[in-house]
Design an enzyme around this catalytic site. Structure first.
Site, PDB file in Angstrom:
ATOM      1  N   HIS A   1     -37.387 -11.453  -3.146  1.00 43.69           N
ATOM      2  CA  HIS A   1     -37.059 -12.714  -2.447  1.00 43.69           C
ATOM      3  C   HIS A   1     -37.067 -14.023  -3.475  1.00 43.69           C
ATOM      4  O   HIS A   1     -36.208 -14.935  -3.371  1.00 43.69           O
ATOM      5  CB  HIS A   1     -38.072 -12.937  -1.344  1.00 43.69           C
ATOM      6  CG  HIS A   1     -37.736 -12.037  -0.297  1.00 43.69           C
ATOM      7  ND1 HIS A   1     -38.502 -11.689   0.913  1.00 43.69           N
ATOM      8  CD2 HIS A   1     -36.819 -11.099  -0.084  1.00 43.69           C
ATOM      9  CE1 HIS A   1     -38.138 -10.780   1.479  1.00 43.69           C
ATOM     10  NE2 HIS A   1     -37.196 -10.269   0.911  1.00 43.69           N
TER      11      HIS A   1
ATOM     12  N   CYS B   1     -16.336 -12.993  -3.380  1.00 39.88           N
ATOM     13  CA  CYS B   1     -17.293 -13.920  -3.296  1.00 39.88           C
ATOM     14  C   CYS B   1     -18.504 -13.085  -4.013  1.00 39.88           C
ATOM     15  O   CYS B   1     -19.707 -13.619  -3.989  1.00 39.88           O
ATOM     16  CB  CYS B   1     -17.877 -14.266  -1.999  1.00 39.88           C
ATOM     17  SG  CYS B   1     -18.203 -12.932  -0.979  1.00 39.88           S
TER      18      CYS B   1
END
Ligand code: PEP
Ligand code: MG
Length: 761
Positions: A379, A692
């Site tokens: 994270h 993307c």
């Protein structure tokens, strides 16, 4: 005298005669007095070798220190030829001394010449000594050198003697840390002043220089030797009591019903209450160490074990023990994380690991981040990427080596960190940064110009985002909008599921900051690498192929519906663009789209404004979707290729696995051919197509995507300038011809041909 509770474990004390304990203590005290005397580093070392040889009744005592990462140097000796001091050197692993350094374990033999790997150094005159005992000089897993005693008499040293020498080596390590032996030459250069280089993994690209800011400053021990063991035992007991109370408090606070988390915390408490741990620390004190040195000795041993344990779960548990030791040291020394040190103006954060929330709290102030652990998928890495801060992960031992304020260079492109760099390295780095700055100036000058190629094709360049902190880049980068807003980041940085009102307000602020530019909100993409802290981890054999993204959204639609409602409210009657991640088949898209349409209707009935224009798209991240029925392409307003996932499934190569993730080139003919088919299918159905994944931000790849017909690319804001600059110079018709020819000629990748073409134009 023994402390009262020791009487409960008499078995531990039966092994050691009281007389020997006092010898050990006496030796440590003499050592401390010797160290306290004034003098240069060399004089001190000489006095110490003399003292140890004398106290241990051995003819020889020698100290070898590292002069660089691979070479040990004899720095002081009692008994060997004095002429060999600072001349005798060996590589790590070479001879018995090198073996001690390599394995960080003692070598104890009565017959050194017959030991495997023995290498005799003729210049030292050591051939007459038969017995050899060498112990590592190390501090918290950091190797500093080797301490050796040798005797003519053929005898192995006793366990007590080994222990005593280890304790002495530990005190030497502490004193080395404090700079007690600084002198002439590389081996006696002050620790933490030598340049050091670390090779890690790329977490976020970018090159930066700055000064070290330790997330958790090191604890410095100034008194490794105990004056009075009784006092030290009392201090240790008091600190452990305090630690146990704080761990109990943490346990109560974490008691949120999550069974797994509770299990981890229970394991933590078990360590804090471990009798074995306590006994070993008490034993260290009894043999002459201060309370903090006793804790650190156990911590060092745990760290040494940590590196040798292949099992991730057990390693994690040893980390718990390491954390507890740190807490205990902070209680004993009174050194909190708040040291009063001032953060440098150009901080490069150095940490073992860091949570996403803590990282966000530092925010864009950081110039770079280096983690000893971490991973590309962690994270913290996701947040670092969102903040566009260069990040290197897996930089082993950097927290042990770095000190606050040290100059540091971070090469996020190569995954290399230079700590306290040599002038020549720093100069080369400055050149690299200057070149990048120059390029940035060039990019700034074309910021408001379109990405239009000489052949007249316009490519829309958008940026990827996920945090409010990203939005200022929308203006500065020249992006036409946000092509991918990763909504899961907001979920990842919290401790509980955000409420609908909070999310609606946040999405509203995002749209406001976008000032009318299009923002493609991707619904929650969790699972696989993105595990929410408050989500029960799914024990899946292969999470990347598991219950993730839209699969979770459709099976448990509560959170997805709440998120869709928040998005509709945020749009507040304006346009809204939503895309669903990881769609593998038509039906998944149809169901998700139906959810959205139903929510729009419901919100309307509840009196909320409904979007003036609603664009609903799908991310194409699995090869299967490229072969979906035509009706899917007709229904989707747009398709966005999630190249990071698509590529990993196309080549069956895990995007997080360093061993395979670079193995297959994006410009591989098979992959480009596949992308071209997707372009064709979207054209047939009039569905807008964009790309993307990370590859869209790489100029060469971006140009090739444009050449095969992709007209919209979404990337990190920092990539927009370089991509635009190349597109504005590239004739796509010519480039397409080059690609086609390379494919016809049977090349595996079109890259060499494309690079050659780029060089010529
Ligand atoms: C992708 O897979 O390319 C993508 C953009 O999504 P993420 O990287 O968030 O999985
Ligand atoms: Mg993806």
């Amino acid at each position: 005298m023994m402390p009262s509770d020791w009487t409960k474990q008499p078995e531990d004390w039966g092994q050691m005669p009281e007389t020997y304990e006092s010898e050990s203590r006496k030796l440590l005290r003499r050592l401390r007095d010797t160290l306290a005397e004034a003098g240069e580093g060399q004089e001190r070392l000489d006095r110490i070798t003399h003292l140890i040889a004398d106290s241990m009744g051995s003819e020889v005592c020698s100290i070898y220190l590292f002069r660089d990462a691979d070479t040990l140097e004899l720095c002081a000796t009692e008994g060997l030829n004095p002429e060999s001091v600072h001349k005798t050197r060996m590589r790590i692993g070479e001879g018995l001394v090198g073996r001690v350094a390599l394995t960080t374990s003692p070598v104890n033999t009565g017959d050194a010449p017959s030991e495997k790997g023995f290498r005799y150094m003729p210049e030292t005159g050591e051939e007459i000594y038969s017995s050899f005992l060498g112990v590592p000089i190390q501090r918290l897993g950091e190797r500093l050198g080797v301490l050796v005693v040798q005797s003519k008499q053929t005898r192995a040293f006793s366990d007590d003697e080994v222990y005593a020498l280890e304790v002495v080596a530990m005190v030497l390590a502490e004193m080395t840390e404090l700079g007690a032996f600084i002198g002439e030459g590389a081996a006696l250069a002050a620790l933490h002043q030598r340049p050091a280089m670390f090779r890690g993994g790329v977490g976020q690209e970018g090159v930066t220089s700055g000064h070290v800011w330790l997330h958790e400053p090191r604890v410095v021990i100034t008194n490794p030797v105990a004056d009075d063991p009784q006092v030290e035992l009392g201090r240790l007991q008091g600190a452990v009591d305090e630690l146990r109370i704080s761990v109990d408090g943490m346990l109560t606070a974490a008691n949120n019903g999550d069974k797994d988390q509770m299990q981890v915390m229970e394991a933590y408490r078990m360590f804090a209450n471990s009798k074995g741990w306590m006994r070993r620390m008490e034993a260290n004190i009894d043999r002459g160490l201060s309370a903090e040195a006793a804790v650190e000795k156990e911590q060092s041993a745990a760290r040494a074990r940590m590196t040798q344990i292949p099992d991730a779960y057990l390693r994690e548990r040893l980390h718990d023990l390491d954390d507890l030791s740190n807490r205990l040291l902070r209680i004993l020394t009174g050194q909190g994380t708040e040291t009063g040190a001032e953060m440098p103006s150009d901080p490069v954060l150095i940490a073992r690991n860091i949570g996403p929330g803590e990282l966000l709290a530092y925010g864009r102030r950081l110039k770079g981040i280096v983690l000893e652990e971490g991973s590309v998928a962690s994270h913290a890495a996701i947040v670092a990427r969102a903040l566009a801060i260069p990040l290197v992960v897996h930089a082993a031992r950097i927290t042990t080596e770095a000190l606050n304020g040290d100059p540091v260079l971070v090469d996020g492109e190569q995954g290399i960190v230079h700590l306290r760099p040599e002038d020549s390295v720093a100069a080369a780095f400055r050149d690299k940064i200057a070149m990048q700055a120059k390029a940035q100036e060039r990019y700034a000058s074309i910021r408001d110009k379109p990405a239009e190629t000489p052949c007249g094709t316009r490519i829309a360049l958008h940026m990827n985002a996920g945090l409010m902190a990203d939005l200022p880049s929308l203006e500065g980068s020249g992006a036409e909008g946000v092509g991918l807003f990763r909504t899961e980041l907001q979920f990842l940085i919290r401790n509980s599921v955000p409420r609908r009102g909070e999310l609606a307000a946040l999405y509203g602020r995002v749209l406001e900051a976008a000032k009318g530019k299009r923002v493609a909100f991707r619904t929650l993409d969790i699972g696989s690498d993105k595990v929410l802290p408050y989500m029960k981890p799914q024990d899946e054999p292969n999470p990347a192929l598991g219950w993730r993204a839209i699969r979770v959204g459709l099976d448990k639609p509560g959170v997805m519906r709440m998120q869709l409602q928040a998005l509709i409210r945020a749009a507040n009657g304006g346009p809204l663009t939503v895309m669903f991640p990881f769609v593998a088949q038509f039906d998944e898209f149809r169901q998700a789209r139906d959810h959205l349409l139903r929510e729009v209707e419901r919100e309307g009935k509840l009196g909320h404004k409904t979007p003036s224009d609603l664009q609903i798209g799908a991310m194409l991240e699995t090869p299967s979707l490229a072969f979906a029925p035509k009706q899917f392409f007709d229904m989707a307003d747009f398709i966005s290729i999630g190249g990071n996932d698509l590529k990993q499934f196309f080549f069956a190569a895990d995007r997080e696995n360093e061993r395979v993730r670079r193995r297959y080139d994006t410009l591989n003919v098979s992959f480009l051919t596949f992308l071209e088919q997707i372009v064709g299918r979207c054209r047939q159905s009039d569905a807008d197509l964009s790309f993307c994944g990370e590859d869209a931000g790489r100029p060469i790849e971006a140009a090739c995507f444009a050449a095969i017909g992709i007209r919209s690319l979404s990337m990190r804001p920092a990539s927009i300038g370089p991509v635009k600059s190349l597109l504005r110079r590239t004739n796509l018709v010519d480039l397409k011809a080059v690609i086609d020819q390379a494919a016809t000629e049977g090349h595996q990748s079109v890259r060499p041909a494309v690079m050659e073409f780029m060089r010529q134009t």
